[in-house]
Design an enzyme around this catalytic site. Structure first.
Site, PDB file in Angstrom:
ATOM      1  N   ARG A   1       0.823  -1.215   0.000  1.00 31.80           N
ATOM      2  CA  ARG A   1       0.000   0.000   0.000  1.00 31.80           C
ATOM      3  C   ARG A   1       0.854   1.261   0.000  1.00 31.80           C
ATOM      4  NH1 ARG A   1      -3.858  -2.156   3.535  1.00 31.80           N
ATOM      5  NH2 ARG A   1      -4.326  -3.401   1.684  1.00 31.80           N
TER       6      ARG A   1
ATOM      7  N   HIS B   1       0.391   4.485  -2.320  1.00 29.93           N
ATOM      8  CA  HIS B   1       0.181   5.828  -1.772  1.00 29.93           C
ATOM      9  C   HIS B   1       1.283   6.788  -2.205  1.00 29.93           C
ATOM     10  CE1 HIS B   1      -2.969   5.152   1.594  1.00 29.93           C
ATOM     11  NE2 HIS B   1      -3.106   4.231   0.644  1.00 29.93           N
ATOM     12  N   ASP B   2       2.467   6.279  -2.430  1.00 28.82           N
ATOM     13  CA  ASP B   2       3.557   7.126  -2.903  1.00 28.82           C
ATOM     14  C   ASP B   2       3.299   7.576  -4.335  1.00 28.82           C
ATOM     15  OD1 ASP B   2       6.058   8.439  -2.935  1.00 28.82           O
ATOM     16  OD2 ASP B   2       7.027   6.693  -3.816  1.00 28.82           O
TER      17      ASP B   2
ATOM     18  N   SER C   1       8.019  10.549  -1.797  1.00 26.56           N
ATOM     19  CA  SER C   1       7.546  11.667  -0.973  1.00 26.56           C
ATOM     20  C   SER C   1       6.741  11.211   0.227  1.00 26.56           C
ATOM     21  CB  SER C   1       6.723  12.645  -1.822  1.00 26.56           C
ATOM     22  OG  SER C   1       5.636  11.999  -2.451  1.00 26.56           O
TER      23      SER C   1
ATOM     24  N   GLU D   1       3.130  14.270   3.763  1.00 29.54           N
ATOM     25  CA  GLU D   1       2.101  13.301   3.386  1.00 29.54           C
ATOM     26  C   GLU D   1       1.793  12.303   4.499  1.00 29.54           C
ATOM     27  OE1 GLU D   1       3.043  11.454  -0.401  1.00 29.54           O
ATOM     28  OE2 GLU D   1       3.809  13.358  -1.151  1.00 29.54           O
TER      29      GLU D   1
ATOM     30  N   ASN E   1      -2.889   8.344   5.211  1.00 29.42           N
ATOM     31  CA  ASN E   1      -1.579   7.737   5.454  1.00 29.42           C
ATOM     32  C   ASN E   1      -1.296   7.447   6.928  1.00 29.42           C
ATOM     33  OD1 ASN E   1      -0.815   7.688   2.753  1.00 29.42           O
ATOM     34  ND2 ASN E   1       0.018   9.762   2.819  1.00 29.42           N
TER      35      ASN E   1
ATOM     36  N   HIS F   1      -6.427  -5.505  -2.447  1.00 31.13           N
ATOM     37  CA  HIS F   1      -7.159  -5.560  -1.188  1.00 31.13           C
ATOM     38  C   HIS F   1      -7.356  -6.990  -0.698  1.00 31.13           C
ATOM     39  CE1 HIS F   1      -9.205  -1.340  -1.684  1.00 31.13           C
ATOM     40  NE2 HIS F   1      -7.924  -1.263  -1.390  1.00 31.13           N
ATOM     41  N   THR F   2      -6.896  -7.951  -1.480  1.00 31.31           N
ATOM     42  CA  THR F   2      -6.993  -9.347  -1.047  1.00 31.31           C
ATOM     43  C   THR F   2      -6.141  -9.632   0.180  1.00 31.31           C
ATOM     44  OG1 THR F   2      -6.874 -11.647  -1.785  1.00 31.31           O
ATOM     45  CG2 THR F   2      -5.116 -10.199  -2.526  1.00 31.31           C
TER      46      THR F   2
ATOM     47  N   ASP G   1     -11.002  -9.301   3.103  1.00 28.35           N
ATOM     48  CA  ASP G   1     -11.748 -10.436   2.567  1.00 28.35           C
ATOM     49  C   ASP G   1     -11.611 -11.592   3.545  1.00 28.35           C
ATOM     50  OD1 ASP G   1      -9.309 -11.707   2.102  1.00 28.35           O
ATOM     51  OD2 ASP G   1      -9.400 -11.565  -0.073  1.00 28.35           O
TER      52      ASP G   1
ATOM     53  N   ASP H   1      -4.715 -13.960  -3.062  1.00 26.75           N
ATOM     54  CA  ASP H   1      -5.495 -14.842  -3.925  1.00 26.75           C
ATOM     55  C   ASP H   1      -6.596 -14.031  -4.602  1.00 26.75           C
ATOM     56  OD1 ASP H   1      -7.352 -14.385  -1.900  1.00 26.75           O
ATOM     57  OD2 ASP H   1      -7.043 -16.321  -0.945  1.00 26.75           O
TER      58      ASP H   1
END
Length: 327
Positions: A65, A69-70, A79, A91, A97, A195-196, A246, A253
């Site tokens: 992540r 986000h960078d 940054s 940031e 963040n 997001h798994t 999940d 997966d």
């Protein structure tokens, strides 16, 4: 016969991926960028990253992540790593963040690299390599990382708040966000698949549960049983309770797509994937026959695409000595 054709298709797709990733992308990035200046870079990074992931596998999702986000704020320039100063909120201080973890991993990897190749490798490249290695170490996909980024010297909290895709976005907003950094709708649905792994918190879902349209209502797209479950876990105003993304948050997966298809995507942005023909079709194809191999290959391609966003190369930017501070 059908199985043979399918396996051949997968092989050709993976072969094409490898061919594409071996090329520089025209922005000064190349998988062999440090071949002469720091030939052992990838070994050093993987070894140092593995020391953390072997002890704490739950660091893999936030490290992935962090790269995301960078790149979405000022491009992939490191940054997101910079600390705030007395005159500037960086940031890191932005609400999206504040739940990021793993900065100590980046610092440790940077230190290990500096011992072998001082002043050569950027923090931005280290973030990209660590994200790949962290995912691979938990048996997720791997991909060749294009290198040659330089580090930015500006980090502003308000930019992160304004530019990062929000969990409260609908499909129109998501498409605009990804398009603004040169990513496609396919990249959107594939990278959402990240997001798994990992967790979130009630702050990311509470509006769907208690005040979806500002009238004290709930999001009608949520599966009713899942809605009831979430309401038991999250109370109004709760920002800290941990929620799984999940059913298998420790495993990379395609279960995330199963969850979304069952109207159990945690975020509004997850549920939005069913509101677009292209993203919905991608999910259905991978649940019906394409499977995890195809998703893994696609994920690698989209991570490379993301890693090209707004990069600083050549004489632009700098090579930071410490990732949290400009030189």
């Amino acid at each position: 016969m059908a199985l043979s054709k399918f396996l051949s298709l997968i092989f050709l797709q993976l072969l094409c991926v490898l061919c594409v990733l071996k090329l520089s992308n025209g922005q000064g990035l190349d998988v062999n960028f440090y071949e002469k200046t720091c030939p052992s870079l990838e070994y050093i990074v993987k070894d140092a990253t593995a020391k953390f992931i072997s002890r704490t596998p739950s660091l893999a999702p936030p490290l992935l992540r962090m790269h995301f986000h960078d790149c979405f704020v000022r491009g992939c320039d490191g940054s997101v790593l910079l600390n705030s100063t007395s005159s500037n909120q960086a940031e890191k201080a932005a609400i999206p963040n504040q739940f990021l973890r793993g900065f100590q991993v980046i610092d440790a990897v940077k230190s290990a690299v500096e011992k072998k190749c001082p002043g050569v490798v950027s923090c931005a490249d280290i973030v990209a390599l660590v994200a790949r290695d962290a995912v691979a170490l938990i048996k997720g996909p791997s991909w060749q990382v294009e290198l040659g980024r330089r580090d930015g010297t500006v980090s502003i909290a308000s930019e992160a708040l304004n530019k990062l895709p929000s969990p409260f976005m609908n499909m129109t907003q998501l498409k605009a966000s990804f398009q603004s950094v040169g990513l496609s709708v396919k990249d959107l649905v594939v990278l959402s698949g990240g997001h798994t792994i990992g967790i979130s918190h009630c702050i990311g879902v509470n509006p769907r549960l208690f005040n979806f349209t500002g009238k004290g209502d709930t999001d009608p797209s949520l599966d009713p049983k899942y809605l009831a479950q979430l309401k038991r876990q999250c109370k109004p105003g709760d920002i800290t309770t941990i929620l799984q993304m999940d059913r298998s948050p420790k495993k990379f997966d395609i279960d995330y797509y199963t969850t979304v298809s069952q109207r159990r995507g945690l975020f509004q942005s997850d549920a939005a994937l069913l509101d677009d023909t292209e993203t919905k079709t991608y999910i259905q194809q991978h649940l019906s026959h394409a499977g995890s191999m195809s998703f893994f290959a696609d994920f690698g391609v989209s991570m490379v695409n993301m890693g090209r966003i707004g990069v600083l190369t050549g004489k632009n930017g700098e090579i930071r000595k410490q990732c949290a501070f400009v030189n």
